[in-house]
Scaffold this active site. Structure first.
Site, PDB file in Angstrom:
ATOM      1  CG  HIS A 188       1.791   3.474  -9.662  1.00  0.00           C
ATOM      2  ND1 HIS A 188       2.858   3.980  -8.965  1.00  0.00           N
ATOM      3  CD2 HIS A 188       1.181   2.609  -8.826  1.00  0.00           C
ATOM      4  CE1 HIS A 188       2.910   3.416  -7.780  1.00  0.00           C
ATOM      5  NE2 HIS A 188       1.910   2.575  -7.670  1.00  0.00           N
ATOM      6  CD  GLU A 428       4.057   0.695   1.560  1.00  0.00           C
ATOM      7  OE1 GLU A 428       3.565   1.494   0.758  1.00  0.00           O
ATOM      8  OE2 GLU A 428       4.983  -0.082   1.251  1.00  0.00           O
ATOM      9  CG  ASP A 452       0.188   0.891  -0.825  1.00  0.00           C
ATOM     10  OD1 ASP A 452      -0.852   0.563  -1.430  1.00  0.00           O
ATOM     11  OD2 ASP A 452       1.317   0.807  -1.331  1.00  0.00           O
ATOM     12  CB  CYS A 499       7.893   8.801   0.516  1.00  0.00           C
ATOM     13  SG  CYS A 499       7.429   7.107   0.846  1.00  0.00           S
TER      14      CYS A 499
HETATM   15  C1  PEP Z   1       2.785   4.729  -0.817  1.00  0.00           C
HETATM   16  O1  PEP Z   1       2.158   3.672  -0.732  1.00  0.00           O
HETATM   17  O2  PEP Z   1       2.409   5.790  -0.275  1.00  0.00           O
HETATM   18  C2  PEP Z   1       4.024   4.800  -1.601  1.00  0.00           C
HETATM   19  C3  PEP Z   1       4.786   5.875  -1.568  1.00  0.00           C
HETATM   20  O3  PEP Z   1       4.334   3.726  -2.384  1.00  0.00           O
HETATM   21  P1  PEP Z   1       3.638   3.422  -3.809  1.00  0.00           P
HETATM   22  O4  PEP Z   1       2.770   4.597  -4.165  1.00  0.00           O
HETATM   23  O5  PEP Z   1       4.741   3.213  -4.787  1.00  0.00           O
HETATM   24  O6  PEP Z   1       2.882   2.175  -3.492  1.00  0.00           O
HETATM   25 MG    MG Z   2       3.095   1.843  -1.388  1.00  0.00          MG
END
Ligand code: PEP
Ligand code: MG
Length: 541
Positions: A188, A428, A452, A499
């Site tokens: 993150h 995901e 994910d 996304c």
């Molecule tokens: C993903 O897993 O691609 C996603 C957009 O969610 P995060 O990165 O917040 O797990």
């Molecule tokens: Mg995710």
């Protein structure tokens, strides 16, 4: 000194280095000479902690009102509790030990005592508070303020690693770049760097004495230079200027359509973590918000955010976007995203564990509070709601039942909300890809979370830097999974977006358009670059 790492977001940063001081979670027991002087040290630290809490109280009062601020008042009162203070003094005096140890032990003892009061839910919940307040005193004793980032001017932040709960506390206006010893491409912190449009490096083994020195970060080639020469500074300043020129050219795409040369259109939305990111969304002319990672509202809070606090955050975003779509993803805690006030326990495989929708379907009280806040905010703009980590049709049906119950509640209270709120799920997990035909019948849209999806499809922990070399989101298995999801989504009448970070990869923009993807949601700083890529594609060829 020139050090090599891996660039996770391009760009050049030049500035002073500030090394992030991690709070030491393991408190060592040390003998002291003068117990009375140590007790005085404890009292001084308590005063410091109370002052911090008073500042937080006043800030919260302004931002979220009396209810949200009360917590900080109750923490101040805990620090005045005689039993608590006497226990600490007693440990220091009888064992002639350091104050940090005495505070930590008393905090643990009290927390355990509260947690054992199974017939008193209120007191049980205070276990986390007493730990929190004790950690604050320990942090003051260790010489720190609230955050481990002590910069006063915009600086290059060097850290071992940064947890999401630490990054939310940072004053982002002071961060020019992130450089970490650990961390991975899809952690993150990397995602945050992309949102902030600043260069970031991982796996850089920097020396501890770098603090305060001048530095250059080259996010393109994965280089950190400490104490650069005049020539190096001049060369990198020139590259920075070239970047700015490119950025100016992209700015000319503002107000233009996301349309290919042959006339195919696609929506380009932006990903955000909170109200503060909306300015970047607007600056980059995104058509909406395709992913509001609502867990950052929880990570930015010292306790479960109340319905009111959440409602305000969601409403502000919806209002600021003035009728453009805002997709709020419900709580996605767990794995690397943890909060102190919610003990998720230790797990062997947290990424495969108690997280996201699994927590929400288990703790329906928490889930309903969030759904109430989202629904109430839906009266102030165009909000959609999206659920993470789905693996089955049953889960979606259960979610829809709960959503229906919350709608009934609001209706009976005469609270306005969008009765036709659009609902979607994240794709995901491989299970959701395989079930996408059935799932599409249940929802209005899919959003593919490639971060994910890559981790679960390739069985590669996204947090593990040792696997970065084989963590390939271009793997044909991922591209096939996306293709299958789009096809099945459309068959069942659901629109399909992406996304995850892969959505911003302009080498794949044409592939996604050919697959029929309806929307790409990317970091705000990538919106115009993706628009540029879309406008260069000719699908008739
Ligand atoms: C993903 O897993 O691609 C996603 C957009 O969610 P995060 O990165 O917040 O797990
Ligand atoms: Mg995710």
């Amino acid at each position: 000194m020139e050090l090599k790492g891996k660039g996770v977001f391009g760009g050049i940063a030049i500035g002073r280095i500030s090394v992030y001081q991690k709070r030491d979670n393991v408190i060592k027991r040390k003998r002291v000479e003068d117990a009375e002087a140590e007790i005085q040290r404890f009292h001084d630290a308590t005063e410091g902690a109370k002052k911090q809490l008073q500042d937080l109280y006043e800030k919260a009062l302004k931002e979220v009102g009396e209810n949200g601020a009360m917590l900080f008042e109750s923490h101040q009162l805990m620090l005045e509790d005689l039993d608590y203070v006497e226990s600490i003094e007693n440990i220091i005096r009888t064992e002639t030990v350091n104050a940090e140890y005495a505070v930590a032990r008393t905090g643990d003892n009290f927390a355990e005592m509260f947690a054992a009061m199974t017939d008193n839910e209120y007191m049980q919940a205070r276990a986390a508070d007493i730990k929190d307040v004790s950690n604050r005193v320990i942090s003051v004793l260790q010489g720190g303020g609230g955050s481990g980032f002590a910069a006063t001017e915009p600086s290059i932040l060097l850290a071992d690693d940064l947890a999401p709960s630490e990054t939310v506390q940072l004053d982002k206006s002071l961060v020019l770049s992130f450089v970490t010893r650990h961390g991975s491409t899809n952690s993150h912190t990397s995602i945050l760097a992309r949102t902030m449009n600043i260069p970031a490096l991982i796996t850089v083994d920097f020396p501890d004495d770098a603090d305060g020195k001048m530095g250059i970060v080259d996010g393109y080639d994965g280089i950190l230079i400490i104490d650069p020469t005049e020539e190096q500074l001049a060369a990198y300043r020139e590259r920075q200027e070239k970047d700015r020129e490119k950025e100016r050219l992209l700015q000319e795409l503002k107000g233009k359509e996301n349309v290919t040369l042959d006339g195919t259109k696609i929506n380009i939305y932006a990903n955000i973590g909170g109200v503060k990111d909306v300015a970047d969304v607007q600056k980059n002319d995104a058509g909406g918000i395709g992913l509001f990672r609502s867990e950052f509202v929880y990570l930015d809070s010292d306790d479960f955010p109340t319905e009111e606090a959440q409602f305000k955050a969601y409403r502000t975003v919806a209002e600021n976007m003035a009728g453009k779509k805002v997709i709020i993803r419900t709580l996605d805690l767990g794995a690397d995203k943890k909060v102190d006030y919610f003990d998720l326990g230790n797990e062997e495989n947290p990424a495969l564990g108690y997280r996201a929708i699994r927590i929400c379907l288990d703790r329906v009280d928490i889930f309903k509070t969030q759904l109430r806040a989202i629904l109430r905010a839906s009266a102030f703009g165009k909000i959609s709601v999206m659920f993470p980590m789905i693996i089955s049709v049953d889960e979606v049906r259960r979610i829809k039942e709960i959503l229906e119950e919350v709608k009934q509640e609001l209706q009976s209270q005469d609270l306005p909300f969008d009765k036709d709120i659009e609902i979607g799920i994240m794709i995901e997990t491989p299970a959701s890809v395989f079930m996408s035909e059935e799932l599409a019948e249940e929802v209005d849209f899919f959003s593919i979370g490639t971060n994910d999806l890559t981790q679960y499809t390739l069985a590669i922990d996204r947090q593990n830097p040792r696997l970065d070399n084989i963590n390939d989101p271009h793997h044909p298995a991922i591209l096939r999974a996306i293709e299958m999801t789009v096809k099945n989504g459309h068959k069942g009448g659901a629109w399909v977006g992406i996304c995850g970070e892969l959505g911003a990869d302009t080498t794949l923009t044409e592939t996604f358009l050919r697959m029929g993807v309806d929307e790409l949601s990317v970091s705000p700083s990538r919106v115009l670059a993706v628009r540029d890529a879309v406008r260069k594609v000719d699908l008739s060829k």
